[in-house]
Each structure stands twice: as C-alpha cells, then as structure tokens.
Scaffold this active site. Structure first.
Site, PDB file in Angstrom:
ATOM      1  N   HIS A 159       0.882  -1.238   0.039  1.00 57.44           N
ATOM      2  CA  HIS A 159       0.070   0.101  -0.096  1.00 57.44           C
ATOM      3  C   HIS A 159       0.886   1.337   0.063  1.00 57.44           C
ATOM      4  CE1 HIS A 159      -2.982   3.218   0.909  1.00 57.44           C
ATOM      5  NE2 HIS A 159      -2.550   3.068   1.955  1.00 57.44           N
ATOM      6  N   HIS A 183       3.950   6.919   5.529  1.00 51.82           N
ATOM      7  CA  HIS A 183       2.813   7.646   5.947  1.00 51.82           C
ATOM      8  C   HIS A 183       1.978   6.637   7.068  1.00 51.82           C
ATOM      9  CE1 HIS A 183       0.521   5.543   2.815  1.00 51.82           C
ATOM     10  NE2 HIS A 183      -0.455   5.764   3.775  1.00 51.82           N
ATOM     11  N   GLU A 222       1.196   5.492  12.762  1.00 55.80           N
ATOM     12  CA  GLU A 222      -0.363   5.326  13.241  1.00 55.80           C
ATOM     13  C   GLU A 222      -0.416   3.842  13.459  1.00 55.80           C
ATOM     14  OE1 GLU A 222      -4.819   6.561  12.193  1.00 55.80           O
ATOM     15  OE2 GLU A 222      -3.321   6.547  10.685  1.00 55.80           O
ATOM     16  N   ASP A 223       0.013   3.039  12.793  1.00 49.87           N
ATOM     17  CA  ASP A 223      -0.188   1.368  12.719  1.00 49.87           C
ATOM     18  C   ASP A 223       0.997   0.611  13.188  1.00 49.87           C
ATOM     19  OD1 ASP A 223      -2.414   2.310  11.499  1.00 49.87           O
ATOM     20  OD2 ASP A 223      -1.867   1.449   9.407  1.00 49.87           O
ATOM     21  N   ASP A 232      -3.352   8.658  -0.879  1.00 48.47           N
ATOM     22  CA  ASP A 232      -3.595   7.497   0.040  1.00 48.47           C
ATOM     23  C   ASP A 232      -4.954   6.977  -0.234  1.00 48.47           C
ATOM     24  OD1 ASP A 232      -3.418   5.773   2.484  1.00 48.47           O
ATOM     25  OD2 ASP A 232      -4.692   7.204   3.362  1.00 48.47           O
ATOM     26  N   ASP A 270     -21.189  17.255 -22.135  1.00 47.02           N
ATOM     27  CA  ASP A 270     -20.151  16.605 -21.687  1.00 47.02           C
ATOM     28  C   ASP A 270     -19.501  15.265 -22.558  1.00 47.02           C
ATOM     29  OD1 ASP A 270     -19.376  18.546 -20.208  1.00 47.02           O
ATOM     30  OD2 ASP A 270     -19.134  17.404 -18.242  1.00 47.02           O
TER      31      ASP A 270
END
Length: 738
Positions: free
Chosen positions: A56, A80, A84-85, A145, A265
């Site tokens: 990831h 990143h 946190e993890d 992300d 469009d």
C-alpha cells in the site's frame, strides 16, 4: 549514478524510473532507506486482500511519483502509516529522516482523524491545519492514499466500502478538486459511484459505450475542422477529445434534470497551445467556425479558479446543431489542470539539494487563493471547531456569506433566497416569513442573495402562519427544503386524520353497526397493532391517506369481536393493498391441487401472489376452502400459529391456469421511458392490469406493473426483455403487497 542504480531494491525500480524522469539528480538512497524501514515496520501486517501491507505505501508513493512530487514527499508516502499502525514513534522517524518528513507524516496521520470525523485535541487541530495550508503536500499524500484504497476497495466488507465511498465523495474528491487535481478527482468520483450505485454506474457505462461509434465519428469531423483552420491561421496547437467521466454525467442528469442525450460533456474537445496569446487566437478560430452560445465563455486564464486552474472555456453550436464544449489552454496549464498543486512541485528548479523550499516556490504556493483562505480562517476562527466547520462547508459546496442586521454571519449555498436565510436563522422564523429587506431595500422572497449582503426578514404574528407551497420551487438550502416539506407533511397528516375518522364513521353506519361499541379506543388500538401502525392516530391517518380502507378496518374490528365467519381469512390477507386491482379470471383453475382432497375450492392469496415455482402452503379457511400462500409470505408467521389449519398443497397448472405477477422496474428517468417498458411487456404477450410510476429527486424512475400470465416459466425471459430497455438498470418480481 551507476552505483546507486545497481544497489536499488528491484521492488523500487518502477518508482525510481518514474521519479528519475522528473528529478534526474534525486538522492535515491533516502528512498531506499525509507522503504526498508516501512517494510520492516509493516512486516507482520497484511492488507484485506492478503497482500503484504507494504504494497500500500509503495503504491501511494508510485501515484505521487506519477504526479511529479518531490523525493521528500515520496519518502513521507512510504512511511505515512508507520506512526499510526506500528510501534514506530514520530520522534524516531523525525530523527532518522528529518523534520520535513516528520511534519508530513504527522500531518497525514492527523488529517485522517480530523477531516473524516474522529476526535482530536483542539489546539492540535489548529496547528495541523495551519501546517497543512503552508505545506499542501500533506493534502496531496492524503488524496493519493485514498486513491489507492479506493482502487483496492473490493476486498472490504460492503458496508465499509459504502462508508469509505461516501467519505470520498463528500471530502476527498472535493479536496482533490480544490487542489486542482482533476484527473485524481475524476477517478475518485467514478470509483465511489461504482461502489455506491453499481447498477446506475453500469447503466451509464453501457449508455456511453453505446454512443461511442457515432460520438467518435462526430469528434473526428470536429477535430479535422479545427486543426485545418488552426493550421491555416498559423497557430501551433494540438486538438484532442476530452475523456468522459461517469459520475459527472450522472450528476448532470440529476442536478440539471437532463436526459442522457442532452448532456454536452459527451462531446467535447481540448485545444493545447504553446503560448497564452495562441489560446485567445484559438478561441477566435472556434467562434469563426461555429456560433458561440451566449453566456458560455469563461476566462479562467485571467482569473484562475481557486488560484490554480487556468483555461478558456466556450460552448458553441457545433455540426448538426449539437452543443460542443471546447477547452483551450497551454500545455503547462493542462499539466496543472490534470495534477493541480502537485504540478508546482518541480523541485529541480524550486528546491535546492539541502531540502529547503526556495522563496520563489513558497510564493507560488501562497498565490493559491484557497490556501490563503485556509490561513485566513485559522487566524479569524475563535476556536478549532469553528475553523473546521468552515473547511467542511468549503469542501462541500459553493457558499455565500450574508449578514443579519446585528452583524452575525449566516453561511448559505450559492443561489439562496431570503427564505433560505430565514430558515437558517430559526425554523419558526422561516415558517412565519412574509417579506424581506436586503441592503435596506424591499425585495421579493425568491430574489437570489449575494455575498456580503445584509438581510432582514419580516414575520407574521398570526397563529396559523406557515410556509407557502411556492417556496419549494425556489429554496436551495437542504435545511429550508426539509423544514418546508415537514410542515406540509404534518399538515397533510392532520387533514388525513380527520378524513380517516369520518370515513370510519360512514363505513360503520353503512353496515348498520353500533358505532360506539365497535369503534372504541381499545378495539382500535388492537387493530392498529395488528396492522403495524404506531397508534390509533396513525391508523386513522392511513385510512385518510388511502393506505388502508375503512371497510377493511371495520372487518378487522368485527373479527376482534368474533363477528363474521370469514374474519380469520381476512386476517390472513390483511396486507392486500386497497389499490390492487381484482384479477379478471376467465377460469376457476388456479393451478393448485390438494393431495387427498380433489375438487376442494382453492384460491391464490392476494397478499403474496404465488406462482408455480414458489414454495407454497395451504391454509384452510372458515368456509372450508383453501387459501394458497407462499411460505415466505408476510402473513406466514400468523398463519402458522394455527398449525391444525395448515395443509399440503401442490402446483398443478393446466393450459387454462392464469397467474397474477407484479414486477418493479428501476431506471434512469427519460422521455418515453414508461411507454418503452410497456411496449416491451406487451411484446411478451402478457395482460397488463395496472401500471404506476414515481420519479425521485435523483432522476430515478420506479415503475410497478401488475399483469396476468399463463406460464410463469416465461417470467425470466420477460424480465430480460424489460432489462434491455434503454435506461433500465434493474427489474425484479415483487409481491402485490410489497
């Protein structure tokens, strides 16, 4: 360079190859080190797909490399999620990779918690948002992300997919839009659309694909005319077709109420020039070829949108009288339009090898109006909550700010009127609004407000004052729309309540029954519970609105008192709607046999309309007949409480058997839709008994058809025929009571 290339981890080669194209002198050793740390920290973690978690952050870094972001941003992307993890602390990360990387990783971590709703300490929020505005790379990493997460969303449970998709549409895609990252915004929107509305998404894809051959032929003709005229005018430019974005098409169908065929469009071109002066010359060329449409020319070169996006927009009446949208910009402007703020990170010019942002790059970022606005809000906001609310509003929709006579600021959607303003002040002020003054002058209630105006409303003191139905035609704020709708719904309920009471009294008197004995609080409460209404008032209201007939309620009251013999059968079929048409049968053969009891009278229950192929059961009625129900009938539970009256029944259809079938058709609304669906049913040789259609606010048409057919095995073929009607994205059988 050669030594560095030879020691690069093979996993990083695709990332390095893309990054080197823009930053040939980039220090790749720090990328290698960041990958090794991230790989080690995430070693025990797996994605929902079963892939190692490191895939990831590596994918996020690749997305950012393709956007042209600098080496520091790629390092932060690789790291990143570590703080946190994993057990990796921000202090350790900052010490190993420097303050700039630490700041970016910390900002992304906090942005996850704040913008998407989790709690965070007030002053931390303020500091983080300020830093975010000063270094927008935090936002760019967050957007990348989410883009990778959306690309791999299929591995999550459906409810989590839906929640993430809604967050993406409401927060992340608008954020990408404000950063000018059009290509990322479009992909996020289409990915979210596919998750939240899969059938509508597939239908739009099918419709766009169906028009592709004629559209491509048309665009080739348009492109050739523009290229030839530009060449003759000695203007160097490239002309290309514009990509189609499914969410944008769907939104225009909803917001502007257009049919698919009317959306401009679908046919658009883009002209890319070398110089700004050539852009304006190209507009002249286009306008010389085709008649420009009034009010459709926009100069975003002179006045950049959000301080980032620059382009010239015009719409002309093209060949065959079709509207043709044209965008004209330089190649540099196009790169910014596609990648937005990321396109400003050409650090080979703006940044030295020491990692310090040069003043000219900082000034370039500071020129972006939205970033300056973030900093202004931070300075002006009394508390972080107020500041965050401003940020949320700005991401959601275009807003205007108006003032009360006392100087209070009221935020409203663009296009709001004095009535929207009144409801924003207070619900009762809205309900009682009878006039308005803007900047000291009396104005009509439907007059659109503009930024900075002072608005004063006048209210009625009459006890029965209330909103006008006409207001629903011009208010735009969700609050005003909801409050007005609630007012009239309540008014209708009160009228229906009295109508229902009158209808009950008439029905009881018509049967010569004792009104006081039959219709009392206790008996009506029992019937209300039985028919699944909240209370007696709700039951009376339902009678007044026609959802249930007074006759049916009287029959239930009689059954409660042990009245007529057929009371229990009526109980079994109480869900039959009053509007369901009776079946005109040419035969008494219902296609069902009762083992061991030939010749017994059978009938198919109206509450669940069983057809051959359904699992069925028989219920012996008081008169000795058998009522045939599906085993999943809404009344099955109450019937099975009388087990002694449940018997076995078998399907035994004959050529003369006729069965009642109801289907629901869901489609994107368009002209002649009902006619086309009805024709498809008629082609299948069924006898249509009733049809109804309702259209929701999001341009979805829900149609109900009830018809007779002799062989239900033919139903699958019929459903496929209806599904092939243009715009239809779902069709399925329903029970008549559904």
């Amino acid at each position: 360079m050669t030594a560095q290339r030879s020691t690069t981890n093979p996993v990083l080669e695709p990332l390095v190859a893309v990054h080197r194209e823009i930053y040939p002198k980039a220090d790749l050793s720090i990328l290698q080190r960041a990958y090794e740390v991230a790989d080690q920290r995430h070693a025990s973690q797996l994605r929902q797909s079963g892939d190692p978690y490191i895939t990831h952050p590596l994918a996020v870094a690749n997305i950012l490399a393709e956007l042209g972001m600098d080496t520091t941003t790629l390092v932060a992307a690789l790291l990143h999620d570590t703080v946190e993890d994993t057990g990796y602390t921000l202090e350790a990360l900052t010490e190993e990779f420097g303050e700039e990387v630490g700041h970016l990783v910390d900002g992304v971590t906090k942005l996850d918690r704040v913008v998407l709703g989790s709690a965070a300490e007030g002053e931390t929020i303020r500091k983080m948002i300020t830093a975010m505005a000063r270094d927008p790379r935090v936002l760019v990493i967050k957007v990348a992300d989410r883009l990778h997460n959306m690309r791999t969303m299929r591995f999550l449970p459906p409810e989590k997919q839906a929640r993430k998709a809604r967050e993406t549409l409401e927060v992340i895609a608008p954020l990408a839009h404000r950063l000018g990252m059009a290509s990322v915004k479009w992909e996020l929107e289409d990915l979210s659309f596919a998750i939240l509305h899969p059938k509508k998404y597939e239908e739009i894809v099918r419709l766009v694909a169906g028009r592709a051959p004629s559209r491509d032929t048309y665009l080739a003709k348009v492109r050739a005319e523009i290229v030839n005229t530009l060449t003759a005018s000695k203007i160097k430019a490239t002309v290309e077709g514009r990509p189609k974005h499914y969410w944008s098409i769907y939104q225009k169908m909803i917001v502007k109420g257009r049919d698919f065929d009317d959306i401009h469009d679908l046919v658009g071109v883009r002209i890319l020039c070398d110089e700004i002066r050539d852009c304006y010359a190209a507009v002249g060329v286009v306008h010389s070829l085709w008649q420009p449409m009034a009010g459709r020319f926009k100069d975003y070169i002179a006045q950049p949108r959000y301080g980032v996006y620059q382009s010239l927009h015009t719409t002309v009446v093209g060949p065959e009288g079709k509207p043709l949208e044209v965008q004209i910009r330089t190649r540099d402007m196009h790169r910014t339009a596609e990648y937005g703020i990321a396109a400003h990170w050409r650090y080979k010019e703006a940044k030295g090898r020491n990692g310090v942002l040069h003043p000219h790059a900082a000034a370039e970022i500071d020129d972006m109006a939205w970033m300056r606005q973030l900093l202004d809000w931070q300075r002006e906001a009394a508390d972080p909550g107020e500041f965050l609310e401003s940020l949320r509003y700005d991401l959601a929709v275009q807003e205007i700010f108006v003032f009360t006579p006392k100087g209070d600021v009221i935020t409203l959607p663009t296009g709001s009127t004095p009535v929207d303003f009144a409801y924003a002040v207070h619900t009762e002020v809205g309900h009682r609004c009878i006039g308005a003054r803007v900047n000291g002058r009396l104005v009509a209630l439907e007059r659109k407000l503009e930024n900075g105006e002072v608005v004063e409303v006048f209210t009625s003191k009459a006890p029965n004052a209330g909103p006008s139905r006409d207001w629903q035609q011009f208010v735009v704020s969700p609050r005003a729309k909801t409050k007005i709708r609630q007012w009239f719904a309540k008014e209708r309920r009160e009228e229906a309540l009295e109508t229902g009471k009158d209808a009950m009294a008439r029905e009881v008197r018509r049967g010569g029954l004792p009104l006081q004995r039959l219709v009392n609080g206790e008996s009506m409460a029992a019937v209300a519970r039985e028919l699944h209404y909240a209370d007696v008032s709700a039951l009376y209201t339902a009678i007044g609105e026609g959802h249930v007939s007074a006759k049916h309620v009287v029959q239930r009251l009689l059954a409660e008192l042990g009245g007529i013999d057929q009371a229990e059968e009526e109980l079994a079929e109480r869900s039959t709607p009053a509007t369901m048409p009776r079946r005109p049968r040419s035969t008494d053969d219902v296609g069902v046999s009762v083992p061991g009891a030939p010749g017994v009278l059978t009938k198919l229950a109206k509450c669940c309309t069983p057809v051959p192929g359904d699992v069925i059961m028989g219920f012996v009625t008081r008169g000795g007949g058998v009522s045939v129900h599906r085993t999943d009938c809404t009344n099955a539970a109450s019937l099975q409480q009388q087990a002694e009256r449940i018997i076995e029944v078998l399907w035994a259809p004959s050529p003369s058997s006729v069965f009642l079938v109801a289907i629901q058709v869901e489609a994107l609304d368009r002209h002649r839709l009902l006619s086309d669906v009805t024709r498809a049913l008629a082609d299948e040789k069924v006898n249509i008994l009733s049809a109804s259609v309702t259209t929701s606010g999001d341009r979805v048409a829900i149609s109900r058809f009830t018809f007779e057919m002799g062989d239900p095995k033919h139903l699958g073929h019929l459903l496929n025929a209806v599904r092939n009607v243009e715009g239809v994205y779902d069709v399925y059988r329903v029970t008549s009571a559904a």
